[in-house]
Write a protein that holds these residues in place. Sequence first.
Motif: not given
Length: 94
Positions: A7-24, A62-69
């Motif tokens: 796990v690294d911060s870049a991977g977490l931020l990348s996955h957060a971006g995926v969550c943003d896309t899914a939420a939209s 839920r996906v937005t909250a996951t991205g925030t987390t």
Amino acid sequence: MGEHIAVDSAGLLSHAGVCDTAASVLPVSAPPAAGHLTQATAAAVAHGHALIDVVAAQLSQRVTATGTTLRSAAGAYVSADSGSAQSISTTVQV
């Protein structure tokens, strides 16, 4: 037992971006039911669409909250890494 997750911060931020896309994409409204709502089938379809809209909105939240987390976790990883690096450099210099 030798399996692990890196796990690294870049991977977490990348996955957060995926969550943003899914939420939209999730809160998509279905087309209106054909026919007059006094017809049982049209009323049932309209009710089904309303239920789907509620579920899609909940999933989006839920996906937005996951991205925030995930963003918060990425910040924590950066902070922990910086703290560890500082601790190591201080220990080595002593």
